[in-house]
Motif scaffolding. Structure first.
Motif, mmCIF file in Angstrom:
data_model
loop_
_atom_site.group_PDB
_atom_site.id
_atom_site.type_symbol
_atom_site.label_atom_id
_atom_site.label_comp_id
_atom_site.label_asym_id
_atom_site.label_seq_id
_atom_site.Cartn_x
_atom_site.Cartn_y
_atom_site.Cartn_z
ATOM 1 N N GLN A 61 11.754 50.531 12.062
ATOM 2 C CA GLN A 61 10.476 49.973 11.631
ATOM 3 C C GLN A 61 10.619 48.493 11.293
ATOM 4 O O GLN A 61 9.760 47.668 11.632
ATOM 5 C CB GLN A 61 9.966 50.737 10.414
ATOM 6 N N ASN A 62 11.707 48.149 10.598
ATOM 7 C CA ASN A 62 11.906 46.741 10.237
ATOM 8 C C ASN A 62 12.044 45.858 11.478
ATOM 9 O O ASN A 62 11.499 44.745 11.534
ATOM 10 C CB ASN A 62 13.136 46.613 9.353
ATOM 11 N N ARG A 85 8.592 45.478 13.076
ATOM 12 C CA ARG A 85 7.742 44.550 12.319
ATOM 13 C C ARG A 85 8.194 43.101 12.523
ATOM 14 O O ARG A 85 7.371 42.183 12.623
ATOM 15 C CB ARG A 85 7.801 44.914 10.839
ATOM 16 N N SER A 86 9.505 42.885 12.577
ATOM 17 C CA SER A 86 10.008 41.536 12.834
ATOM 18 C C SER A 86 9.556 41.024 14.192
ATOM 19 O O SER A 86 9.174 39.853 14.355
ATOM 20 C CB SER A 86 11.540 41.534 12.745
ATOM 21 N N VAL A 97 6.843 41.932 15.781
ATOM 22 C CA VAL A 97 5.411 41.619 15.694
ATOM 23 C C VAL A 97 5.209 40.244 15.051
ATOM 24 O O VAL A 97 4.415 39.415 15.506
ATOM 25 C CB VAL A 97 4.675 42.714 14.895
ATOM 26 N N CYS A 98 5.942 40.004 13.950
ATOM 27 C CA CYS A 98 5.794 38.724 13.253
ATOM 28 C C CYS A 98 6.198 37.548 14.141
ATOM 29 O O CYS A 98 5.506 36.507 14.189
ATOM 30 C CB CYS A 98 6.631 38.720 11.978
ATOM 31 N N THR A 137 -1.012 46.362 16.162
ATOM 32 C CA THR A 137 -1.346 47.114 14.946
ATOM 33 C C THR A 137 -1.464 48.600 15.245
ATOM 34 O O THR A 137 -0.994 49.459 14.483
ATOM 35 C CB THR A 137 -2.665 46.605 14.354
ATOM 36 N N LEU A 154 2.061 49.997 15.700
ATOM 37 C CA LEU A 154 2.740 50.153 14.419
ATOM 38 C C LEU A 154 2.221 51.357 13.649
ATOM 39 O O LEU A 154 2.982 52.083 13.011
ATOM 40 C CB LEU A 154 2.568 48.875 13.588
ATOM 41 N N SER A 155 0.914 51.601 13.724
ATOM 42 C CA SER A 155 0.335 52.777 13.059
ATOM 43 C C SER A 155 0.886 54.069 13.644
ATOM 44 O O SER A 155 1.177 55.031 12.925
ATOM 45 C CB SER A 155 -1.193 52.742 13.182
ATOM 46 N N THR A 200 4.456 54.575 12.390
ATOM 47 C CA THR A 200 4.446 55.039 10.998
ATOM 48 C C THR A 200 4.055 56.503 10.910
ATOM 49 O O THR A 200 4.639 57.289 10.147
ATOM 50 C CB THR A 200 3.475 54.177 10.166
#
Length: 309
Positions: free
Chosen positions: A12-13, A16-17, A19-20, A57, A60-61, A64
């Motif tokens: 997950q990390n 997210r990285s 995506v950022c 988004t 990512l959902s 999760t």
């Protein structure tokens, strides 16, 4: 129980990285276009950015949601594992009744009425040798000391060792020997296929000192062809737990296809007493050799077998 939740968190990390970083690049590109590019191109690029952000988004959902489902499933499996293990144990006991240990079924309050003891003195068993073991005794008078010395010189047998074959197990009704190592050779009441041994000691709450550091800890059981057998059969080495039940049953670790009339009980250590060790009761369990009963063994035959060296 850890089933790799750390790996999921790491994934997950990383996501997210990613995506950022992607959003940062897109925003940087838009800032550049806004400052140095035409206006209509900027509006179209912002529409594209909005679409990309929505897709990221949504992804990512989903990740999760999958992670939460996996975690819930792992927790459910973890909760079910003890029940599965218990059921497997019951199934194994049902399929292999001959390997089931009797220590779970025996009532300690009526132990001798539930399993045969072939080392019981009243049935004919005897302690015939104690090797180099030195008996620990408290002499109340010089006469008592002289009698003990004379009996020790004239008789190889240890008079006090007979206590380990007798039913009484009140405080003090034991065989006490000096140090933490000792042995006793026991002539069983017949020729026996040995399957187990039970050791008994008084519990700490009835001991006058409220502790039982003199109880045997590690001990060994051997099968002998004759008294001075140099190559005995090792049935196993066991540990008596001082915080366990007063009577503890131990199944032989190395079964033998041969039946034995003599066994040697060897204490290898105690629970910390520096002066002496106390053994209250030793029971030997198993099955008599086929076609033999204790009453069929004559005294002459017993003595001949013992002295056959």
């Amino acid at each position: 129980m850890d089933y790799g939740y750390g790996n999921e968190g790491c994934f997950q990390n990383v996501f997210r990285s990613f995506v950022c970083v992607t959003l940062s690049l897109l925003l940087g590109l838009q800032v550049y276009t806004y400052l140095w590019g035409p206006q209509d191109v900027i509006e179209g690029d912002f529409t594209d950015i909005k679409y990309v952000v929505m897709q990221l988004t949504h992804g990512l959902s989903e990740v999760t949601s999958k992670h939460e489902q996996l975690q819930s499933e792992m927790e459910r499996m973890s909760a079910a594992l003890p029940a599965v293990a218990a059921a497997a144990g019951r199934a194994k006991d049902a399929l292999e009744p001959s390997r089931r240990s009797p220590r779970h079924a025996l009532d300690i309050r009526d132990y001798d009425r539930q399993i045969a003891d072939y080392a019981l003195e009243t049935a004919g068993a005897r302690v015939i040798d104690t090797g180099d073991t030195t008996e620990h005794a408290i002499y109340e008078s010089p006469v008592g000391w002289v009698l003990y010395v004379v009996s020790s010189v004239l008789c190889r047998d240890c008079p006090g060792a007979a206590a380990i074959l007798r039913p009484g197990t009140l405080p003090g009704e034991c065989w006490a020997f000096k140090g933490s190592r000792g042995e006793a050779t026991i002539r069983l009441l017949g020729t026996v296929y040995v399957t187990g041994v039970s050791i008994e000691h008084i519990p700490a709450h009835i001991s006058p000192t409220r502790e039982i550091s003199s109880a045997p800890r590690l001990f060994q059981l051997e099968g002998l062809e004759y008294r001075s057998d140099q190559y005995p059969h090792d049935f196993g080495t066991y540990e008596y737990k001082k915080d366990g039940k007063a009577i503890q049953y131990f199944e032989v670790q190395h079964p033998s296809t041969k039946a034995y009339n003599l066994v040697r009980f060897r204490v290898l250590s105690n629970w910390g007493h520096t002066v002496y060790t106390c053994v209250y009761r030793v029971r030997v369990h198993g099955d008599l050799a086929l076609g033999q009963a204790p009453s069929q063994i004559s005294k002459d035959d017993q003595e001949l077998r013992i002295e056959n060296e």
